[in-house]
Design an enzyme around this catalytic site. Structure first.
Site, PDB file in Angstrom:
ATOM      1  N   SER A 202      32.424   8.439  44.446  1.00  0.00           N
ATOM      2  CA  SER A 202      32.837   7.176  43.831  1.00  0.00           C
ATOM      3  C   SER A 202      34.123   7.392  43.060  1.00  0.00           C
ATOM      4  CB  SER A 202      31.754   6.671  42.881  1.00  0.00           C
ATOM      5  OG  SER A 202      32.227   5.604  42.074  1.00  0.00           O
TER       6      SER A 202
ATOM      7  N   TYR B 163      27.277   9.536  35.117  1.00  0.00           N
ATOM      8  CA  TYR B 163      27.541   9.112  36.492  1.00  0.00           C
ATOM      9  C   TYR B 163      28.819   9.758  37.013  1.00  0.00           C
ATOM     10  CZ  TYR B 163      28.512   6.077  40.500  1.00  0.00           C
ATOM     11  OH  TYR B 163      28.785   5.602  41.762  1.00  0.00           O
TER      12      TYR B 163
END
Length: 310
Positions: free
Chosen positions: A158, A184
């Site tokens: 990501s 994350y």
């Protein structure tokens, strides 16, 4: 090193990318394939004739998706297997049960910005699921991948990796205040570093690994974000459909343009540039995420953590 470019881009769909590809006789494994990008990736790869296994936590949901894929593609070689990436025992059971070669592994499953949580081993939940689980899966399936001689591993990362490098002194937030987005970002950086080191270590086996940013897509992955610093800040014109979001993963899994190429990071079906600071966009890969020393260090640390969990 010349960047890889393709005829595809932001708006390309997975089906467009896979058009003309024939994977009959090839075996593919997709994690997190009971919904969202994983389900679409599995569907398109099944459409190429591949034998596809959906590795999922919820096998009932997986069976529903597998049935839909089989019916829509007329491919009956679609299977479901239980896998909990946050549980090393589950991963070990999965890899022990695998028989025969594996041609493509798509590490798609993941969690995003979840509330503070730790595995039974004391690992931060996002790092445990997004990185360590997939690391254990890939290394456990190494022999199956090596049997092909030209296997590919696809790591779904990501642009969120730009939020944090791997914080070596406190990966599991033992001292830092837990921040779901830093956790994350760290886990997504780890996904890229895995691709770099897997390609280096497994070159003699013909195994290549690449990482990617699928784009901003509304799926179950965003269930914890509540419109915060995640997809809620992305301009409407930059939001992709699931069909578009799966395109880059399918490209890395199937395209002849990627033969023998690994250790790289792709956005919108093309290799993106290495950047020295956060871009504020969905493009660019942080220098620390493709640093070979960081990649080797993470590999060794991951092996140590998993060995201690046995």
């Amino acid at each position: 090193m010349t960047a890889v470019t393709t005829p595809f881009g932001f708006a390309s769909t997975a089906e467009e990318v896979a058009h003309g590809v024939d994977l009959t006789g090839r075996r593919v494994l997709v994690t997190g394939a009971s919904s969202g990008l994983g389900a679409e990736t599995a569907r398109v790869l099944a459409g190429t004739g591949a034998d596809v296994t959906l590795a999922v936590r919820d096998t009932a949901a997986g069976e529903r998706v597998a049935k839909e894929i089989a019916e829509s593609t007329d491919n009956r070689d679609v299977h479901v297997a239980q896998l909990d990436l946050a549980d090393p025992a589950s991963v070990a059971a999965f890899t022990d049960a695998w028989e025969g070669p594996l041609h493509v592994l798509v590490n798609n499953a993941g969690v995003m910005a979840c509330p503070e949580r730790y595995s039974a081993q004391g690992w931060e939940w996002q790092f445990a699921t997004n990185h360590l689980g997939h690391f254990a899966l890939a290394t456990g399936l190494h022999d199956a991948l090596a049997a092909d001689g030209a296997a590919r591993v696809v790591a779904v990362s990501s642009s969120g990796h730009q939020l944090s490098p791997v914080v070596w002194d406190d990966i599991h937030f033992a001292f830092r205040r837990y921040d779901p987005w830093l956790a994350y970002g760290q886990s997504k950086t780890a996904n890229v570093l895995f691709a770099v080191e897997a390609t280096r270590r497994w070159a003699a086996d013909g195994i290549t690994a690449n990482a990617l940013m699928p784009g901003a897509i509304y799926t179950n992955l965003q269930r914890h974000t509540e419109g915060g610093r995640g997809s809620g800040t992305v301009a409407a014109e930059l939001i992709k459909t699931v069909h578009q979001g799966a395109a880059t993963a399918v490209l890395l899994a199937t395209s002849p343009l990627l033969e023998g190429i690994g250790g790289r990071y792709f956005t919108d079906c093309n290799e993106t540039q290495v950047v020295a600071r956060r871009t504020g966009t969905l493009n660019g890969v942080a220098k620390y995420a493709v640093d070979p020393d960081n990649a080797a260090r993470l590999w060794d640390l991951s092996q140590e953590l998993l060995a201690a969990a046995d």
